[in-house]
Scaffold this motif. Structure first.
Motif, PDB file in Angstrom:
ATOM      1  N   ALA A  66      31.721  40.968  37.187  1.00  0.00           N
ATOM      2  CA  ALA A  66      31.425  41.683  38.426  1.00  0.00           C
ATOM      3  C   ALA A  66      32.045  40.976  39.623  1.00  0.00           C
ATOM      4  CB  ALA A  66      29.917  41.808  38.611  1.00  0.00           C
ATOM      5  N   ILE A  67      32.346  41.793  40.639  1.00  0.00           N
ATOM      6  CA  ILE A  67      32.847  41.310  41.917  1.00  0.00           C
ATOM      7  C   ILE A  67      31.928  41.879  42.983  1.00  0.00           C
ATOM      8  CG2 ILE A  67      34.792  41.291  43.529  1.00  0.00           C
ATOM      9  CD1 ILE A  67      36.534  41.947  40.970  1.00  0.00           C
ATOM     10  N   GLY A  68      31.321  41.027  43.779  1.00  0.00           N
ATOM     11  CA  GLY A  68      30.377  41.485  44.789  1.00  0.00           C
ATOM     12  C   GLY A  68      30.684  40.904  46.153  1.00  0.00           C
ATOM     13  N   PHE A  69      30.259  41.611  47.186  1.00  0.00           N
ATOM     14  CA  PHE A  69      30.466  41.164  48.564  1.00  0.00           C
ATOM     15  C   PHE A  69      29.272  40.346  49.024  1.00  0.00           C
ATOM     16  CE2 PHE A  69      30.190  41.743  53.189  1.00  0.00           C
ATOM     17  CZ  PHE A  69      31.445  41.288  53.559  1.00  0.00           C
ATOM     18  N   ILE A  70      29.537  39.213  49.660  1.00  0.00           N
ATOM     19  CA  ILE A  70      28.485  38.355  50.198  1.00  0.00           C
ATOM     20  C   ILE A  70      28.511  38.466  51.716  1.00  0.00           C
ATOM     21  CG2 ILE A  70      27.579  36.005  50.367  1.00  0.00           C
ATOM     22  CD1 ILE A  70      29.129  35.361  47.794  1.00  0.00           C
ATOM     23  N   ALA A  71      27.437  38.952  52.304  1.00  0.00           N
ATOM     24  CA  ALA A  71      27.360  39.056  53.755  1.00  0.00           C
ATOM     25  C   ALA A  71      27.163  37.672  54.364  1.00  0.00           C
ATOM     26  CB  ALA A  71      26.205  39.977  54.149  1.00  0.00           C
ATOM     27  N   PRO A  72      27.645  37.450  55.578  1.00  0.00           N
ATOM     28  CA  PRO A  72      27.459  36.157  56.243  1.00  0.00           C
ATOM     29  C   PRO A  72      25.982  35.821  56.371  1.00  0.00           C
ATOM     30  CG  PRO A  72      29.052  37.499  57.427  1.00  0.00           C
ATOM     31  CD  PRO A  72      28.412  38.397  56.416  1.00  0.00           C
ATOM     32  N   ALA A  73      25.618  34.625  55.950  1.00  0.00           N
ATOM     33  CA  ALA A  73      24.230  34.176  56.052  1.00  0.00           C
ATOM     34  C   ALA A  73      24.150  32.698  55.689  1.00  0.00           C
ATOM     35  CB  ALA A  73      23.306  34.988  55.146  1.00  0.00           C
ATOM     36  N   GLY A  74      23.276  31.978  56.349  1.00  0.00           N
ATOM     37  CA  GLY A  74      23.027  30.586  56.011  1.00  0.00           C
ATOM     38  C   GLY A  74      24.286  29.745  56.007  1.00  0.00           C
ATOM     39  N   PRO A  75      24.450  28.913  54.978  1.00  0.00           N
ATOM     40  CA  PRO A  75      25.625  28.032  54.917  1.00  0.00           C
ATOM     41  C   PRO A  75      26.938  28.772  54.664  1.00  0.00           C
ATOM     42  CG  PRO A  75      24.335  27.831  52.908  1.00  0.00           C
ATOM     43  CD  PRO A  75      23.529  28.652  53.857  1.00  0.00           C
ATOM     44  N   LEU A  76      26.869  30.008  54.196  1.00  0.00           N
ATOM     45  CA  LEU A  76      28.078  30.822  54.023  1.00  0.00           C
ATOM     46  C   LEU A  76      28.262  31.632  55.306  1.00  0.00           C
ATOM     47  CD1 LEU A  76      27.602  31.981  50.319  1.00  0.00           C
ATOM     48  CD2 LEU A  76      28.780  29.967  51.202  1.00  0.00           C
ATOM     49  N   ARG A  77      28.754  30.947  56.338  1.00  0.00           N
ATOM     50  CA  ARG A  77      28.738  31.513  57.687  1.00  0.00           C
ATOM     51  C   ARG A  77      29.686  32.686  57.873  1.00  0.00           C
ATOM     52  NH1 ARG A  77      29.118  25.281  59.410  1.00  0.00           N
ATOM     53  NH2 ARG A  77      26.918  24.733  59.075  1.00  0.00           N
ATOM     54  N   ALA A  78      30.698  32.776  57.017  1.00  0.00           N
ATOM     55  CA  ALA A  78      31.644  33.890  57.111  1.00  0.00           C
ATOM     56  C   ALA A  78      31.552  34.814  55.908  1.00  0.00           C
ATOM     57  CB  ALA A  78      33.068  33.361  57.270  1.00  0.00           C
ATOM     58  N   GLY A  79      30.523  34.611  55.070  1.00  0.00           N
ATOM     59  CA  GLY A  79      30.365  35.440  53.886  1.00  0.00           C
ATOM     60  C   GLY A  79      31.434  35.164  52.850  1.00  0.00           C
ATOM     61  N   GLY A  80      31.742  36.164  52.048  1.00  0.00           N
ATOM     62  CA  GLY A  80      32.766  35.972  51.034  1.00  0.00           C
ATOM     63  C   GLY A  80      32.639  36.946  49.879  1.00  0.00           C
ATOM     64  N   VAL A  81      33.108  36.490  48.730  1.00  0.00           N
ATOM     65  CA  VAL A  81      33.169  37.306  47.523  1.00  0.00           C
ATOM     66  C   VAL A  81      32.617  36.488  46.360  1.00  0.00           C
ATOM     67  CG1 VAL A  81      34.670  38.600  45.959  1.00  0.00           C
ATOM     68  CG2 VAL A  81      35.243  38.442  48.396  1.00  0.00           C
ATOM     69  N   ALA A  82      31.814  37.092  45.523  1.00  0.00           N
ATOM     70  CA  ALA A  82      31.303  36.444  44.322  1.00  0.00           C
ATOM     71  C   ALA A  82      31.943  37.064  43.096  1.00  0.00           C
ATOM     72  CB  ALA A  82      29.780  36.569  44.243  1.00  0.00           C
ATOM     73  N   VAL A  83      32.354  36.231  42.162  1.00  0.00           N
ATOM     74  CA  VAL A  83      32.944  36.691  40.901  1.00  0.00           C
ATOM     75  C   VAL A  83      32.132  36.055  39.777  1.00  0.00           C
ATOM     76  CG1 VAL A  83      35.028  36.808  39.498  1.00  0.00           C
ATOM     77  CG2 VAL A  83      35.217  36.774  41.989  1.00  0.00           C
ATOM     78  N   ASP A  84      31.547  36.879  38.917  1.00  0.00           N
ATOM     79  CA  ASP A  84      30.667  36.349  37.877  1.00  0.00           C
ATOM     80  C   ASP A  84      30.845  37.166  36.609  1.00  0.00           C
ATOM     81  OD1 ASP A  84      28.842  34.667  36.729  1.00  0.00           O
ATOM     82  OD2 ASP A  84      27.098  35.409  37.836  1.00  0.00           O
ATOM     83  N   GLY A  85      30.236  36.696  35.521  1.00  0.00           N
ATOM     84  CA  GLY A  85      30.328  37.408  34.260  1.00  0.00           C
ATOM     85  C   GLY A  85      29.096  37.181  33.416  1.00  0.00           C
ATOM     86  N   GLY A  86      28.844  38.120  32.491  1.00  0.00           N
ATOM     87  CA  GLY A  86      27.742  37.940  31.569  1.00  0.00           C
ATOM     88  C   GLY A  86      27.993  36.812  30.602  1.00  0.00           C
ATOM     89  N   ASP A  87      29.276  36.487  30.403  1.00  0.00           N
ATOM     90  CA  ASP A  87      29.696  35.349  29.598  1.00  0.00           C
ATOM     91  C   ASP A  87      31.101  34.972  30.066  1.00  0.00           C
ATOM     92  OD1 ASP A  87      31.250  37.425  28.624  1.00  0.00           O
ATOM     93  OD2 ASP A  87      30.364  37.427  26.610  1.00  0.00           O
ATOM     94  N   ALA A  88      31.728  34.026  29.372  1.00  0.00           N
ATOM     95  CA  ALA A  88      33.059  33.576  29.771  1.00  0.00           C
ATOM     96  C   ALA A  88      34.075  34.716  29.741  1.00  0.00           C
ATOM     97  CB  ALA A  88      33.520  32.430  28.874  1.00  0.00           C
ATOM     98  N   THR A  89      33.964  35.588  28.739  1.00  0.00           N
ATOM     99  CA  THR A  89      34.882  36.727  28.633  1.00  0.00           C
ATOM    100  C   THR A  89      34.741  37.649  29.832  1.00  0.00           C
ATOM    101  OG1 THR A  89      34.811  36.643  26.218  1.00  0.00           O
ATOM    102  CG2 THR A  89      35.545  38.703  27.207  1.00  0.00           C
ATOM    103  N   GLY A  90      33.503  37.909  30.236  1.00  0.00           N
ATOM    104  CA  GLY A  90      33.261  38.769  31.391  1.00  0.00           C
ATOM    105  C   GLY A  90      33.773  38.151  32.683  1.00  0.00           C
ATOM    106  N   LEU A  91      33.560  36.851  32.852  1.00  0.00           N
ATOM    107  CA  LEU A  91      34.051  36.157  34.050  1.00  0.00           C
ATOM    108  C   LEU A  91      35.570  36.256  34.138  1.00  0.00           C
ATOM    109  CD1 LEU A  91      33.671  34.298  36.516  1.00  0.00           C
ATOM    110  CD2 LEU A  91      33.793  32.350  34.933  1.00  0.00           C
ATOM    111  N   LEU A  92      36.248  36.004  33.026  1.00  0.00           N
ATOM    112  CA  LEU A  92      37.709  36.077  33.020  1.00  0.00           C
ATOM    113  C   LEU A  92      38.190  37.503  33.267  1.00  0.00           C
ATOM    114  CD1 LEU A  92      38.496  33.639  30.081  1.00  0.00           C
ATOM    115  CD2 LEU A  92      38.995  33.278  32.499  1.00  0.00           C
ATOM    116  N   ALA A  93      37.456  38.492  32.758  1.00  0.00           N
ATOM    117  CA  ALA A  93      37.832  39.889  32.989  1.00  0.00           C
ATOM    118  C   ALA A  93      37.724  40.239  34.469  1.00  0.00           C
ATOM    119  CB  ALA A  93      36.948  40.813  32.160  1.00  0.00           C
ATOM    120  N   ALA A  94      36.650  39.787  35.114  1.00  0.00           N
ATOM    121  CA  ALA A  94      36.479  40.062  36.543  1.00  0.00           C
ATOM    122  C   ALA A  94      37.554  39.366  37.362  1.00  0.00           C
ATOM    123  CB  ALA A  94      35.086  39.614  36.997  1.00  0.00           C
TER     124      ALA A  94
END
Length: 222
Positions: free
Chosen positions: A128-156
């Motif tokens: 998955a690829i998700g949007f992170i809104a600005p908050a706390g220590p992530l002052r400018a927000g960003g993007v999160a890339v994650d997976g259910g396992d290593a294969t999923g992370l690499l696919a994302a």
């Protein structure tokens, strides 16, 4: 190759507060995070992208798969700009003033930044690829890339590094059309909108394209 249909999950929010702002050019969702003004910039005004304004956040002791995912995304950032200062990987920092790309949920920010972002656990092979809104220590927000396992992370990571922001085909439908079409459909039926955002997309290593996405529709009133 035949495109796989995109399945949408809609979250309707009534009379919600304004979206968080991260500064000029910052997106409000994941429809195109490589658009100039967020992760990359044109700093001398010549209409050419010439600066990478991000940090790729890895766990303190990253796995081979996490390093590979980060390297793929770093390569895409290199293609997006005519100039690149090396050394954009980060581990152990406590705060960021630039947008970040968080790799996986094992970073110091991972669990806090992406808590609830996926709307439930990812299955094996899903990324998955998700949007992170600005908050706390992530002052400018960003993007999160994650997976259910290593294969999923690499696919994302491979999708973000390659065919993104297209739904599948390199010259096919762009992700931006998804919230736009949903918004247009609702407006044509007399519904007054405040905003429509594409909060996350999920890919499956076993099939092409986007398998599902979350679109949030903010309505002006009940």
């Amino acid at each position: 190759m035949r495109s796989i249909p995109t399945f949408m999950i809609l979250a309707f929010v009534l009379a919600s507060p304004a979206l968080a702002q991260a500064g000029p050019g910052a997106p409000a969702d994941v429809r195109d995070v490589f658009a100039r003004g967020f992760l990359v910039e044109d700093r001398n005004g010549d209409d050419l992208t010439d600066f990478v304004r991000t940090r790729i956040v890895l766990p303190v002791s990253p796995t081979v798969d996490e390093v590979a995912a980060a390297a793929n995304i770093a390569a895409r950032l290199g293609y997006e700009t005519s100039a690149l200062d090396m050394g954009i990987a980060a581990r152990g920092e406590t705060a960021f003033d630039v947008p970040v790309v968080i790799i996986g949920g094992r970073t110091s920010f991972g669990s806090a930044a992406i808590a609830g972002l996926w709307g439930g656990p990812l299955a094996a092979g899903e990324g998955a690829i998700g949007f992170i809104a600005p908050a706390g220590p992530l002052r400018a927000g960003g993007v999160a890339v994650d997976g259910g396992d290593a294969t999923g992370l690499l696919a994302a990571a491979a999708y973000l590094a390659g065919r993104y922001p297209s739904v599948w085909g390199m010259r096919g439908t762009a992700l931006a059309t998804v919230p736009e079409r949903i918004g247009r459909y609702l407006v044509e039926r007399g519904i007054v909108l405040e905003a429509t955002t594409l909060d996350r997309v999920v890919v499956d290593a076993m099939r092409p394209g986007i398998s599902r996405a979350l679109v949030t529709v903010r309505l002006a009133d009940a």
